[in-house]
Design a protein around this motif. Structure first.
Motif, PDB file in Angstrom:
ATOM      1  N   ARG A  35      -2.565   6.542  -0.642  1.00  0.00           N
ATOM      2  CA  ARG A  35      -2.172   5.163  -0.898  1.00  0.00           C
ATOM      3  C   ARG A  35      -3.141   4.513  -1.900  1.00  0.00           C
ATOM      4  NH1 ARG A  35       1.307   3.245   3.111  1.00  0.00           N
ATOM      5  NH2 ARG A  35       1.703   4.761   4.770  1.00  0.00           N
ATOM      6  N   PRO A  36      -2.720   3.417  -2.562  1.00  0.00           N
ATOM      7  CA  PRO A  36      -3.607   2.759  -3.531  1.00  0.00           C
ATOM      8  C   PRO A  36      -4.964   2.377  -2.954  1.00  0.00           C
ATOM      9  CG  PRO A  36      -1.376   1.919  -3.759  1.00  0.00           C
ATOM     10  CD  PRO A  36      -1.370   2.831  -2.570  1.00  0.00           C
ATOM     11  N   SER A  37      -4.980   1.883  -1.702  1.00  0.00           N
ATOM     12  CA  SER A  37      -6.248   1.466  -1.096  1.00  0.00           C
ATOM     13  C   SER A  37      -7.176   2.638  -0.847  1.00  0.00           C
ATOM     14  CB  SER A  37      -5.981   0.727   0.216  1.00  0.00           C
ATOM     15  OG  SER A  37      -5.351   1.591   1.157  1.00  0.00           O
ATOM     16  N   GLU A  38      -6.618   3.844  -0.727  1.00  0.00           N
ATOM     17  CA  GLU A  38      -7.442   5.036  -0.542  1.00  0.00           C
ATOM     18  C   GLU A  38      -7.992   5.541  -1.863  1.00  0.00           C
ATOM     19  OE1 GLU A  38      -5.257   7.114   3.281  1.00  0.00           O
ATOM     20  OE2 GLU A  38      -4.263   7.264   1.311  1.00  0.00           O
ATOM     21  N   GLY A  39      -7.372   5.095  -2.973  1.00  0.00           N
ATOM     22  CA  GLY A  39      -7.849   5.514  -4.284  1.00  0.00           C
ATOM     23  C   GLY A  39      -8.946   4.626  -4.825  1.00  0.00           C
ATOM     24  N   MET A  47      -5.391   4.968  -7.943  1.00  0.00           N
ATOM     25  CA  MET A  47      -4.478   4.154  -7.146  1.00  0.00           C
ATOM     26  C   MET A  47      -3.048   4.682  -7.166  1.00  0.00           C
ATOM     27  SD  MET A  47      -5.941   0.558  -8.638  1.00  0.00           S
ATOM     28  CE  MET A  47      -4.982  -0.563  -7.637  1.00  0.00           C
ATOM     29  N   VAL A  48      -2.629   5.272  -8.288  1.00  0.00           N
ATOM     30  CA  VAL A  48      -1.253   5.739  -8.452  1.00  0.00           C
ATOM     31  C   VAL A  48      -1.255   7.042  -9.236  1.00  0.00           C
ATOM     32  CG1 VAL A  48      -0.373   3.355  -8.494  1.00  0.00           C
ATOM     33  CG2 VAL A  48      -0.874   4.527 -10.655  1.00  0.00           C
ATOM     34  N   ASP A  49      -0.098   7.719  -9.239  1.00  0.00           N
ATOM     35  CA  ASP A  49       0.152   8.800 -10.181  1.00  0.00           C
ATOM     36  C   ASP A  49       0.885   8.231 -11.385  1.00  0.00           C
ATOM     37  OD1 ASP A  49      -0.987  10.795  -8.636  1.00  0.00           O
ATOM     38  OD2 ASP A  49       0.904  11.343  -7.664  1.00  0.00           O
ATOM     39  N   MET A  50       0.661   8.806 -12.560  1.00  0.00           N
ATOM     40  CA  MET A  50       1.339   8.339 -13.762  1.00  0.00           C
ATOM     41  C   MET A  50       1.933   9.515 -14.518  1.00  0.00           C
ATOM     42  SD  MET A  50      -0.083   6.204 -17.096  1.00  0.00           S
ATOM     43  CE  MET A  50      -0.928   7.616 -17.814  1.00  0.00           C
ATOM     44  N   ASP A  54       0.824  -1.217   0.000  1.00  0.00           N
ATOM     45  CA  ASP A  54       0.000   0.000   0.000  1.00  0.00           C
ATOM     46  C   ASP A  54       0.855   1.263   0.000  1.00  0.00           C
ATOM     47  OD1 ASP A  54      -2.566   0.937  -0.265  1.00  0.00           O
ATOM     48  OD2 ASP A  54      -2.947   1.092   1.887  1.00  0.00           O
ATOM     49  N   LYS A  55       1.759   1.365  -0.973  1.00  0.00           N
ATOM     50  CA  LYS A  55       2.701   2.468  -1.037  1.00  0.00           C
ATOM     51  C   LYS A  55       2.272   3.525  -2.059  1.00  0.00           C
ATOM     52  CE  LYS A  55       5.407   0.648   1.977  1.00  0.00           C
ATOM     53  NZ  LYS A  55       5.648   1.273   3.293  1.00  0.00           N
ATOM     54  N   PRO A  56       2.330   4.804  -1.681  1.00  0.00           N
ATOM     55  CA  PRO A  56       2.139   5.850  -2.691  1.00  0.00           C
ATOM     56  C   PRO A  56       3.123   5.629  -3.836  1.00  0.00           C
ATOM     57  CG  PRO A  56       2.234   6.793  -0.487  1.00  0.00           C
ATOM     58  CD  PRO A  56       2.623   5.360  -0.345  1.00  0.00           C
ATOM     59  N   ALA A  57       2.647   5.738  -5.070  1.00  0.00           N
ATOM     60  CA  ALA A  57       3.497   5.343  -6.194  1.00  0.00           C
ATOM     61  C   ALA A  57       3.362   6.291  -7.375  1.00  0.00           C
ATOM     62  CB  ALA A  57       3.171   3.921  -6.635  1.00  0.00           C
ATOM     63  N   LEU A  58       4.486   6.478  -8.059  1.00  0.00           N
ATOM     64  CA  LEU A  58       4.549   7.178  -9.340  1.00  0.00           C
ATOM     65  C   LEU A  58       4.978   6.156 -10.378  1.00  0.00           C
ATOM     66  CD1 LEU A  58       4.680   9.710 -11.191  1.00  0.00           C
ATOM     67  CD2 LEU A  58       7.075   9.966 -10.461  1.00  0.00           C
ATOM     68  N   ILE A  59       4.152   5.964 -11.412  1.00  0.00           N
ATOM     69  CA  ILE A  59       4.446   4.996 -12.463  1.00  0.00           C
ATOM     70  C   ILE A  59       4.802   5.753 -13.738  1.00  0.00           C
ATOM     71  CG2 ILE A  59       3.598   3.048 -13.799  1.00  0.00           C
ATOM     72  CD1 ILE A  59       3.805   2.475 -10.831  1.00  0.00           C
ATOM     73  N   LEU A 110     -10.051  -2.555  -4.154  1.00  0.00           N
ATOM     74  CA  LEU A 110      -8.778  -3.260  -4.229  1.00  0.00           C
ATOM     75  C   LEU A 110      -8.780  -4.506  -3.347  1.00  0.00           C
ATOM     76  CD1 LEU A 110      -5.810  -3.489  -5.034  1.00  0.00           C
ATOM     77  CD2 LEU A 110      -5.256  -1.893  -3.180  1.00  0.00           C
ATOM     78  N   THR A 111      -8.468  -5.658  -3.953  1.00  0.00           N
ATOM     79  CA  THR A 111      -8.306  -6.908  -3.218  1.00  0.00           C
ATOM     80  C   THR A 111      -7.019  -7.584  -3.680  1.00  0.00           C
ATOM     81  OG1 THR A 111      -9.613  -8.134  -4.847  1.00  0.00           O
ATOM     82  CG2 THR A 111     -10.778  -7.287  -2.907  1.00  0.00           C
ATOM     83  N   LEU A 112      -6.430  -8.378  -2.801  1.00  0.00           N
ATOM     84  CA  LEU A 112      -5.163  -9.061  -3.095  1.00  0.00           C
ATOM     85  C   LEU A 112      -5.267 -10.512  -2.629  1.00  0.00           C
ATOM     86  CD1 LEU A 112      -3.342  -6.006  -1.798  1.00  0.00           C
ATOM     87  CD2 LEU A 112      -2.579  -7.008  -3.934  1.00  0.00           C
ATOM     88  N   ASP A 113      -6.198 -11.228  -3.220  1.00  0.00           N
ATOM     89  CA  ASP A 113      -6.462 -12.591  -2.776  1.00  0.00           C
ATOM     90  C   ASP A 113      -6.085 -13.635  -3.819  1.00  0.00           C
ATOM     91  OD1 ASP A 113      -8.426 -11.767  -4.519  1.00  0.00           O
ATOM     92  OD2 ASP A 113     -10.120 -12.323  -3.251  1.00  0.00           O
ATOM     93  N   GLY A 114      -5.229 -13.270  -4.772  1.00  0.00           N
ATOM     94  CA  GLY A 114      -4.890 -14.177  -5.856  1.00  0.00           C
ATOM     95  C   GLY A 114      -4.227 -15.462  -5.405  1.00  0.00           C
TER      96      GLY A 114
END
Length: 391
Positions: free
Chosen positions: A365-369, A338-341, A311-316, A373-377
């Motif tokens: 964070r991505p979860s706040e966007g 979820m992210v900045d691009m 759940d990290k703030p991210a720039l893609i 969001l789920t991560l159950d794969g």
């Protein structure tokens, strides 16, 4: 887990011609399976040059096949100028087939390339289907732009072969994020066999930090394998050179497939900034991501899953050619908040890149966007495997 899953065997294929994504995805799935299924054995067939650099759980192992690299223009080359590409593919095909014959898997999972590099897996698929092995194709959430994927698959009649061989198609993402086969003329039987299992959650060991981890908060800049990451590193360093007030602690990981001359140049330039560390590679990227304040990346699947998992703030800054996979993933993630691009052309502007880096630690964070969001794969794959083996 039930004892009926004891001594079952899962074989995985990871062609690994460019970057680390395929091997790291297979490794994550393999380690989740042996954790959940007592006595299960998983063997990964990998073409990665550095397959041995990673740690594996007990009952997970790998078979190394001769490495083939994919060049930036899309062509393939062997690791040795003394070995012909056709001969290398022949060796790989033979090792894959004989490994399957000896290992006798209950389930065979093929990662991303349905028939393998230059069709090297098709013979093994036919053999295993004849003996009743369950055949699974694992696809990323995003494969490529439909027109590019269709052009790549059409000449080899790939969709018909997928329909012929595979019992299941697992999509490593949720259905409301992206359909990797959208825009293609998919046989009805293929759609019926598709399961969207969700993103693959990653975890950090947590017993001790990586030796490369800086003290305090830091931005992690990662290119994945690094073979196509030079532009991102160049743009980040130019941002620091342009704006001397940008003093955020930053760790830059170049990647093991970046050329030696580029690595040397970037490392030397990094020494001009006391708040910037530049390293070649760390096999414990999960720990570095988990402990980072925020992340700058290109948007490959594995790094994206790590950003979501921790759940990290991210720039893609996605690669946009020759494949559009990263562009499609980053665009969808940015659309969902979820992210900045930044597109590569915008990231090449030092002022814009410096401003994006300055804002990054403060973005949500991505979860706040995206509240979906789920991560159950990994959990869902383990359940699917258990049900398949219980039949």
């Amino acid at each position: 887990m039930p004892d009926r899953n004891r001594n079952h065997r899962v074989l995985m294929y990871s062609h690994d011609t460019f970057g680390l994504g395929h091997l790291r995805r297979c490794r994550a799935i393999a380690q989740a399976l042996v954790q959940d299924h007592r006595g299960m054995m998983v063997l990964i067939i990998s073409g990665s040059q550095i397959a041995g650099a990673f740690d594996y759980r007990a009952r997970v192992d790998f078979v190394k096949i001769p490495s083939v690299i994919k060049l930036r223009n899309g062509e393939y080359a062997t690791m040795s100028e003394h070995i012909d590409l056709a001969d290398t593919i022949h060796m790989r095909r033979s090792i894959i087939r004989h490994t399957a014959e000896s290992f006798r898997p209950d389930i065979f999972i093929v990662d991303k390339e349905p028939m393998g590099l230059r069709g090297e897996v098709e013979e093994t698929l036919a053999f295993l289907k004849e003996r009743g092995t369950t055949l699974v194709l694992g696809l990323r959430d995003v494969m490529d732009a439909p027109h590019l994927l269709e052009a790549e698959w059409k000449h080899s009649d790939m969709l018909s072969k997928i329909d012929r061989y595979f019992d299941h198609i697992w999509v490593y993402g949720p259905p409301d994020f992206h359909d990797p086969l959208s825009g293609l003329d998919v046989p009805p039987g293929v759609h019926d066999r598709m399961d969207f299992v969700g993103f693959l959650q990653r975890s950090a060991r947590g017993d001790q930090p990586s030796q490369h981890q800086p003290d305090g908060d830091y931005i992690l800049v990662t290119t994945g394998g690094g073979g196509d990451g030079a532009d991102l590193i160049e743009n980040v360093l130019r941002a620091f050179e342009h704006d001397p007030t940008l003093t955020t602690r930053t760790l830059i990981v170049l990647g093991p497939y970046m050329t030696a001359d580029l690595r040397a140049g970037f490392t030397q330039r990094g020494t001009a900034f006391p708040h910037v560390d530049v390293i070649d590679f760390d096999p414990r990227m999960e720990e570095l991501t988990a402990n980072a304040q925020s992340v700058v990346a290109m948007g490959g699947y594995n790094t994206f899953c790590e950003i979501l998992s921790f759940d990290k703030p991210a720039l893609i800054v996605p690669r946009i050619a020759p494949r559009e996979e990263q562009l499609l993933r980053a665009s969808r993630a940015a659309e969902l908040g979820m992210v900045d691009m930044l597109l590569p052309g915008d990231a090449a502007d030092p002022a814009r890149m410096a401003e994006a880096l300055r804002r990054l630690p403060h973005r949500k964070r991505p979860s706040e966007g995206w509240d979906g969001l789920t991560l159950d794969g990994l959990h869902n794959i383990s359940d699917l495997v258990g049900k398949e083996l219980g039949r």
